[in-house]
Design an enzyme around this catalytic site. Structure first.
Site, PDB file in Angstrom:
ATOM      1  N   VAL A 174      39.311  40.560  42.057  1.00 15.18           N
ATOM      2  CA  VAL A 174      40.650  40.046  42.362  1.00 15.18           C
ATOM      3  C   VAL A 174      41.432  39.864  41.067  1.00 15.18           C
ATOM      4  O   VAL A 174      42.605  40.247  40.968  1.00 15.18           O
ATOM      5  CB  VAL A 174      40.585  38.722  43.141  1.00 15.18           C
ATOM      6  N   ASP A 175      40.795  39.316  40.045  1.00 16.08           N
ATOM      7  CA  ASP A 175      41.437  39.191  38.746  1.00 16.08           C
ATOM      8  C   ASP A 175      41.828  40.565  38.192  1.00 16.08           C
ATOM      9  O   ASP A 175      42.928  40.743  37.661  1.00 16.08           O
ATOM     10  CB  ASP A 175      40.497  38.510  37.751  1.00 16.08           C
TER      11      ASP A 175
END
Length: 403
Positions: A174-175
């Site tokens: 996600v990062d």
């Protein structure tokens, strides 16, 4: 030759991974990225080890996302530090930050404050949940968002299977996705500024990114009204497309169309399986996966991985091994493509990093500057900004405002 972003300056107030991943990409493309860090703590990830780079204090985690930047150590909680940042902003094209919603407003470093100094500023804010909404004040971390955003509901073995249950992905996807969305958004805003002369405020949240990257699984739900579940290494829309145990290990079989399935059946010695109406088309194979997959499991388990990989590759059936990270960097294709790169570090000597995957004219786009030490460029950057104010900078250093 100048890189695409030569002449673009980015003031990077972000830390951890999503923001630094974005700014490293911009640095590799030629931008001058000034990384602002706390004079004592620096970026949190400098201490996220082991392992650490030789005898330095920098963890490998920090090294993965900070190539090509100049580090200045400024305490923005102090008024003098805030004043320095505002003067720096006047020389920058982009500000990137990942503070909590409203966190920079109290320092006068929010978008509305800084656009008064630099009207055409491109300002990118990365948060866990966005600038508005019922969760906007919450902190967001990758692991939380993998769970809240649905990814862990489709990752891992089914509950009823051995070892079943929700599972996060092995890297902070996600990062990483958020960093790349931020980078493309910034580049788009810079192009738009070139046309309109106006800056903009970009609002990117990890939650929004996670929902968007559900991709086909999201539209599967929106189309059917049924939440997809965990299938382990299987695919919800393609069969056979999963990992299988061989007599001495595992392989991945990724049959993408009916012709490939026919060729697989030829190699496996069961050509009639491909003409069975229940399995002749992908639609039917998905519908009858519980009948087909056990048969394929039995077939593949009879021979070693090398047999299947060699035979299927010859017939053009997509397949591959499940490599360890060590095996990845020993792989001849990865080595040929130069994905492990060497850089010279001022303290540690030679170091290895992962190359930017982008190539221009068959050349990697990598900055030639290693990840900076904490505050390594404070004197250079601020000395250029304030060439006649050495005494002033010395006084700030004595107060701990800069390092």
């Amino acid at each position: 030759m100048d890189k695409p972003l030569s002449g673009i300056r980015v003031l990077d107030l972000s830390r951890i991974l999503a923001g630094p991943w974005c700014s490293q990409h911009l640095a590799d493309l030629g931008a001058d990225v000034i990384k602002v860090e706390h004079p004592e703590r620096g970026d949190d990830t400098r201490g996220w080890g082991p392992p650490y780079l030789n005898d330095t204090q920098d963890a490998a985690y920090y090294l993965c996302a900070n190539r090509g930047k100049r580090s200045i150590a400024v305490d923005i909680a102090q008024s003098e530090g805030q004043a320095l940042i505002r003067e720096l902003v006047a020389t920058c094209d982009v500000v990137l930050e990942n503070f909590k919603v409203g966190g920079l407003k109290r320092y006068g470093l929010d978008y509305n404050s800084l656009k008064e100094i630099k009207p055409d500023l491109v300002y990118c804010s990365i948060t866990g949940f966005g600038q508005n909404g019922p969760y906007s004040k919450r902190a967001g971390y990758d692991f939380l968002l993998q769970g809240m955003g649905g990814l862990m509901s489709i990752t891992g073995h089914p509950d009823q299977a051995p070892g079943g249950g929700p599972m996060k992905v092995g890297v902070a996807v996600v990062d990483l996705f958020t960093g790349m969305y931020a980078a493309t958004s910034i580049l788009s805003a810079l192009i738009g500024r070139g046309t309109t002369g106006e800056g903009t405020w970009i609002d990117i949240s990890l939650m929004d990114v996670q929902v968007s990257m559900l991709a086909n699984q999201a539209t599967n739900f929106l189309t059917s009204g049924k939440s997809p579940g965990r299938l382990g290494n299987s695919h919800p829309n393609i069969v056979p497309y999963q990992a299988f145990a061989t007599s001495d290990g595992h392989i991945i079989l990724a049959v993408g169309n009916d012709m490939q399935f026919q060729r697989f059946c030829q190699v496996a010695g069961v050509p009639l399986l491909a003409s069975d109406e229940r399995f002749a088309t992908n639609r039917n194979r998905v519908h009858n996966r519980t009948l087909l997959v056990p048969q394929i499991e039995s077939l593949i388990r009879t021979k070693p991985s090398s047999f299947w990989l060699d035979a299927l590759e010859r017939e053009g059936v997509p397949c591959g091994p499940i490599n360890s990270v060590e095996q990845v960097f020993a792989d001849p294709q990865v080595r040929h493509r130069g994905m492990e790169m060497q850089m010279s570090h001022p303290e540690a000597g030679e170091m290895s990093l992962v190359s930017n995957p982008i190539r221009f004219d068959d050349k990697h786009s990598n900055s030639d500057q290693p990840p900076p030490r904490l505050g390594e460029h404070t004197c250079d950057v601020l000395g250029q900004l304030f060439p006649d104010r050495a005494d002033y900078l010395d006084s700030l250093r004595e107060k701990g405002v800069i390092r």
